[in-house]
Design a protein around this motif. Structure first.
Motif, PDB file in Angstrom:
ATOM      1  N   GLY A 131      20.825  84.353 -29.548  1.00  0.00           N
ATOM      2  CA  GLY A 131      22.628  84.790 -29.533  1.00  0.00           C
ATOM      3  C   GLY A 131      23.202  85.418 -29.965  1.00  0.00           C
ATOM      4  O   GLY A 131      24.372  85.160 -29.834  1.00  0.00           O
ATOM      5  N   MET A 132      22.730  85.844 -31.597  1.00  0.00           N
ATOM      6  CA  MET A 132      23.741  86.323 -31.900  1.00  0.00           C
ATOM      7  C   MET A 132      24.327  87.588 -31.574  1.00  0.00           C
ATOM      8  O   MET A 132      23.699  88.929 -30.918  1.00  0.00           O
ATOM      9  CB  MET A 132      22.882  87.001 -33.444  1.00  0.00           C
TER      10      MET A 132
ATOM     11  N   ALA B 205      24.502  82.548 -42.266  1.00  0.00           N
ATOM     12  CA  ALA B 205      25.507  82.091 -42.027  1.00  0.00           C
ATOM     13  C   ALA B 205      26.329  81.941 -41.111  1.00  0.00           C
ATOM     14  O   ALA B 205      26.986  81.165 -40.384  1.00  0.00           O
ATOM     15  CB  ALA B 205      26.394  82.947 -43.266  1.00  0.00           C
ATOM     16  N   TYR B 206      25.336  83.073 -40.208  1.00  0.00           N
ATOM     17  CA  TYR B 206      25.789  82.652 -38.805  1.00  0.00           C
ATOM     18  C   TYR B 206      25.057  81.641 -37.584  1.00  0.00           C
ATOM     19  O   TYR B 206      25.774  81.085 -36.645  1.00  0.00           O
ATOM     20  CB  TYR B 206      25.321  83.581 -38.108  1.00  0.00           C
TER      21      TYR B 206
ATOM     22  N   VAL C 242      27.249  78.217 -35.848  1.00  0.00           N
ATOM     23  CA  VAL C 242      26.725  78.217 -34.610  1.00  0.00           C
ATOM     24  C   VAL C 242      26.393  76.895 -34.261  1.00  0.00           C
ATOM     25  O   VAL C 242      27.277  75.833 -33.771  1.00  0.00           O
ATOM     26  CB  VAL C 242      25.101  78.597 -34.070  1.00  0.00           C
ATOM     27  N   GLU C 243      25.748  76.071 -35.400  1.00  0.00           N
ATOM     28  CA  GLU C 243      25.225  74.607 -34.861  1.00  0.00           C
ATOM     29  C   GLU C 243      27.014  73.532 -35.194  1.00  0.00           C
ATOM     30  O   GLU C 243      26.954  73.078 -34.956  1.00  0.00           O
ATOM     31  CB  GLU C 243      24.867  74.009 -36.611  1.00  0.00           C
ATOM     32  N   ALA C 244      27.877  74.081 -36.356  1.00  0.00           N
ATOM     33  CA  ALA C 244      29.191  73.624 -36.150  1.00  0.00           C
ATOM     34  C   ALA C 244      29.831  73.598 -35.008  1.00  0.00           C
ATOM     35  O   ALA C 244      30.693  72.422 -34.520  1.00  0.00           O
ATOM     36  CB  ALA C 244      30.285  73.997 -37.307  1.00  0.00           C
TER      37      ALA C 244
ATOM     38  N   THR D 270      33.306  78.082 -44.112  1.00  0.00           N
ATOM     39  CA  THR D 270      32.835  79.150 -45.641  1.00  0.00           C
ATOM     40  C   THR D 270      31.768  79.267 -45.619  1.00  0.00           C
ATOM     41  O   THR D 270      31.279  78.391 -45.022  1.00  0.00           O
ATOM     42  CB  THR D 270      34.027  78.354 -46.405  1.00  0.00           C
ATOM     43  N   VAL D 271      31.899  80.188 -46.187  1.00  0.00           N
ATOM     44  CA  VAL D 271      30.853  80.134 -46.830  1.00  0.00           C
ATOM     45  C   VAL D 271      29.578  79.223 -47.396  1.00  0.00           C
ATOM     46  O   VAL D 271      28.824  78.922 -47.748  1.00  0.00           O
ATOM     47  CB  VAL D 271      30.833  81.456 -47.492  1.00  0.00           C
TER      48      VAL D 271
END
Length: 363
Positions: free
Chosen positions: A61-62, A87-88, A92-94, A256-257
């Motif tokens: 889904g990017m 990171a992507y 998505v999970e968050a 954040t990273v």
């Protein structure tokens, strides 16, 4: 090495010919040669690796714009490309977690299963609040902003040359929620829907408000009080905490990273505290058209609840236990925010600090 027709390349890469034509138009995957007479596209076999990466990234889904960046990065630094994909996916999970919580809340509201909510509605609730922001001892200007009113509570942490106007503009864009919007009465479905729509509109206004501030933006954590609920909107690394029944816990997730690295298991919270990229944001309000979706949550208010909203100038400078003790011991909200700012300054005041304390009280 020979060239493949678009059909053969589509079969080998598991991308459709229609997708390949679209990716050519976007400059994501241009063909090796285009026949000047027929316009037919031909691809080099060496392009298969990039094409397969595009296909895999599309499956998760990017967005295409980010896929282009990852593919370009992969050509020179595969480890960096891997970090960007991690990171992507953490993002998505968050976002999925926030939507799952919201869906569960709505199911309970609309099915009438939330008996705690019904009991709370029979007890009128009010709210006491205070806000404070401080430049600290190191920074020349204060780019943090804090606001507390009868319905709206917000903190924002600006960045860039015009960080102070950005944080102020974001909060100003939410202030119309003070004078209007859904109240506690009326059907639950209408009340919840109106509130979420109002928050969504406010976030779009906030993002638009920082448009034009070159290379600047802001984080934002805000709550809207309805009389029985607190609706939370959050983007960036400002935070919201809840003190309930003696337990003090964070109710936002940092964008954040380093938080994405913690989520992936590659970094511990202790290591994150001193990581060189600890302030690098994955999401913020920066005026761009591609607005990263903020987290939205709804919290049922209970008498005795205390909420703390704050910028990283507090929680990165002051030990968690000191914050917890101050929030739990000092009863008056105004005295509490003053003490929290004093703690940050006492720890060297390395950054601007902003905080809001809001107490839910029985009337």
């Amino acid at each position: 090495m020979g060239l493949l027709t678009i059909g053969a390349f589509a079969r080998a890469s598991r991308l459709s010919a229609k997708a390949l034509r679209r990716y050519d138009e976007l400059g994501l995957l241009p063909p090796a040669r285009v026949d000047s007479f027929t316009g037919y596209r031909y691809y080099d076999e060496t392009q298969l690796e990039r094409a397969r990466l595009v296909a895999w990234l599309r499956r998760i889904g990017m967005p295409l714009a980010r896929i282009r960046d990852v593919c370009d990065l992969c050509a020179s630094d595969t480890a960096a490309a891997a970090r960007d994909i991690r990171a992507y996916w953490a993002q998505v999970e968050a976002e999925t977690s926030a939507r799952r919580d919201l869906a569960a809340f709505l199911v309970d509201q609309l099915s009438g299963k939330d008996t705690d909510t019904m009991s709370q509605l029979s007890t009128p609730l009010g709210i006491r609040y205070a806000a404070r922001s401080d430049r600290g001892l190191v920074r020349e200007t204060n780019q943090d902003a804090a606001y507390a009113g009868s319905r709206l509570f917000a903190v924002a942490d600006g960045f860039g040359d015009e960080g102070a106007p950005a944080s102020a503009a974001a909060i100003d864009a939410l202030k119309p929620l003070e004078s209007g919007g859904p109240q506690a009465g009326g059907p639950a479905s209408s009340r919840v829907g109106d509130l979420l729509n109002a928050l969504e509109d406010a976030v779009h206004r906030a993002n638009a408000a920082v448009n034009g501030l070159a290379d600047s933006g802001t984080t934002l954590t805000a709550m809207v009080w309805t009389g029985s609920q607190l609706a939370l909107v959050h983007i960036g690394d400002t935070r919201a905490y809840l003190l309930r029944d003696g337990e003090f816990f964070q109710i936002t997730h940092d964008h954040t990273v380093v938080q994405s690295m913690i989520d992936e298991g590659g970094l511990s919270p202790e290591e994150a505290a001193s990581h060189p990229q600890r302030a690098m944001l994955l999401r913020a309000l920066d005026g761009s058209e591609g607005l990263a979706r903020p987290d939205l949550k709804l919290h049922e208010a209970r008498a005795g609840d205390r909420y703390l909203l704050c910028s990283d100038g507090l929680f990165r400078a002051v030990w968690d236990e000191d914050v917890r003790r101050t929030v739990g011991v000092i009863a008056d909200p105004d005295e509490a925010v003053r003490e929290l700012v004093a703690l940050a300054r006492g720890a060297g005041g390395p950054d601007n600090v902003a905080c809001v304390v809001a107490d839910v009280v029985a009337l």
